[in-house]
Write an enzyme that holds these catalytic residues in place. Structure first.
Site, short mmCIF file in Angstrom:
data_model
loop_
_atom_site.label_atom_id
_atom_site.label_comp_id
_atom_site.label_asym_id
_atom_site.label_seq_id
_atom_site.Cartn_x
_atom_site.Cartn_y
_atom_site.Cartn_z
N HIS A 24 1.19 -1.28 -0.15
CA HIS A 24 -0.40 0.03 -0.50
C HIS A 24 1.20 1.37 -0.23
O HIS A 24 1.43 1.77 1.26
CB HIS A 24 -0.65 0.43 1.25
CG HIS A 24 -1.95 1.33 1.33
ND1 HIS A 24 -1.67 2.07 2.50
CD2 HIS A 24 -2.89 1.43 0.47
CE1 HIS A 24 -3.08 2.85 2.17
NE2 HIS A 24 -3.87 2.64 0.94
N GLU A 51 0.90 -0.26 -4.80
CA GLU A 51 0.09 0.27 -5.04
C GLU A 51 0.11 1.91 -4.72
O GLU A 51 0.94 2.38 -3.84
CB GLU A 51 -1.23 -0.14 -3.85
CG GLU A 51 -2.39 0.19 -4.10
CD GLU A 51 -2.63 1.64 -3.12
OE1 GLU A 51 -3.92 2.80 -3.74
OE2 GLU A 51 -1.68 2.08 -2.47
N ASP A 53 -1.36 5.75 -5.95
CA ASP A 53 -2.36 6.88 -6.14
C ASP A 53 -1.48 7.75 -7.39
O ASP A 53 -0.15 8.41 -7.48
CB ASP A 53 -2.77 7.56 -4.86
CG ASP A 53 -3.07 6.85 -4.24
OD1 ASP A 53 -4.22 6.37 -3.65
OD2 ASP A 53 -1.85 7.08 -2.70
N HIS A 66 -1.13 10.90 -2.53
CA HIS A 66 -2.77 10.47 -1.92
C HIS A 66 -3.43 11.68 -1.97
O HIS A 66 -4.72 11.91 -2.55
CB HIS A 66 -2.44 9.46 -1.20
CG HIS A 66 -3.51 9.28 -0.91
ND1 HIS A 66 -4.50 9.97 0.55
CD2 HIS A 66 -4.54 8.01 -1.04
CE1 HIS A 66 -5.14 8.98 1.14
NE2 HIS A 66 -5.49 8.21 -0.14
N GLU A 126 -4.57 3.28 -8.34
CA GLU A 126 -5.34 4.14 -8.13
C GLU A 126 -5.55 5.58 -8.70
O GLU A 126 -4.51 6.36 -8.85
CB GLU A 126 -5.73 3.98 -6.61
CG GLU A 126 -7.04 4.72 -6.40
CD GLU A 126 -7.49 4.85 -4.92
OE1 GLU A 126 -8.74 5.74 -4.66
OE2 GLU A 126 -6.63 4.29 -4.10
#
Length: 263
Positions: A24, A51, A53, A66, A126
């Site tokens: 993450h 993962e 953003d 993020h 993401e």
């Protein structure tokens, strides 16, 4: 009646195999999130996926961040959409986490993909903010430019983003993020052409059988964000395929022990 066999989903793990480890924001418990330090730490921790953003700068360059603003994770201030690439490249994105990381930069998506392509790794990306289809196209263009469409899954909470990705790049796998389960996750997965349905792990506690239903429809399940062995064990028993975690090294070790293997 004609029956068409589904192509096998490579992200659905076979029975009695380790969970897919998804770091993450990189290994964000050990290094500043969404930086190359976090990515390298995650890689060395055995993560299968990073993962991160992605958002666009004022001048349309995709960066890894993020929050809407740079305030929390850099020495700068302001909404990322009001800052140019030249301004973002001067910011210190590491010292907030530890003096050891002073001078770390906010990576561009291009920088991240170049590292993954040459040194190994996959990306669960993401889409954090994208107001138009052209915004999403700018992100996809970078993925394609680095020949990484076979190693990137695009995910979002916003179904518009996923529809835009499918229209622009149907070859890219899609993941839908959810804080709570949809009334019919299989139906929405099929409607959005999903490869993976990615709920908050706690939401699965209410209806763990949905994992089997999604698998039967050819959809993988990646749960977020779980950082304890108790949750890893519970979600593993539910049959999820991957876990998004801030502690990829620990989950990798847990996987080894769970499956009776050694590093």
């Amino acid at each position: 009646m004609k029956v068409t066999a589904l192509d096998p989903n490579p992200y659905i793990r076979p029975t009695n195999t380790p969970l897919t480890v998804i770091a993450h924001r990189g290994a964000s418990s050990l290094a500043p999130e969404n930086t190359m330090f976090a990515q390298e730490t995650a890689r060395r921790s055995g993560a299968d996926f990073i993962e991160n953003d992605v958002q666009l700068s004022k001048d349309g360059v995709p960066y890894l961040l993020h929050d809407s603003t740079v305030d929390r994770t850099t020495d700068g201030t302001g909404d990322i959409t009001t800052l140019t690439a030249a301004q973002l490249d001067t910011l210190d994105a590491g010292s907030w986490f530890s003096p050891l990381y002073t001078g770390a930069r906010i990576p561009t998506l291009a920088t991240q993909l170049a590292d993954l392509r040459t040194r190994g790794g996959n990306l669960l990306l993401e889409i954090k903010r994208a107001d138009t289809k052209n915004d999403v196209a700018a992100m996809i263009d970078v993925v394609r430019a680095h020949n990484m469409t076979d190693r990137v899954i695009m995910q979002s909470f916003d179904t518009r983003h996923l529809r835009w990705v499918h229209d622009l790049a149907p070859e890219l796998p899609l993941g839908l993020l959810r804080s709570t389960l949809d009334t019919d996750p299989v139906a929405i997965a099929e409607d959005l052409h999903l490869t993976t349905y990615n709920p908050n792990g706690n939401a699965l506690d209410t209806t763990p059988g949905i994992v089997a239903d999604l698998h039967a429809a050819g959809i993988a399940v990646m749960a977020w964000t779980a950082d304890t062995p108790a949750k890893w064990n519970r979600y593993d028993n539910y049959g999820v395929d991957g876990i998004i975690t801030n502690r990829p090294a620990e989950l990798t070790g847990w996987n080894w022990a769970r499956n009776g293997s050694t590093p």
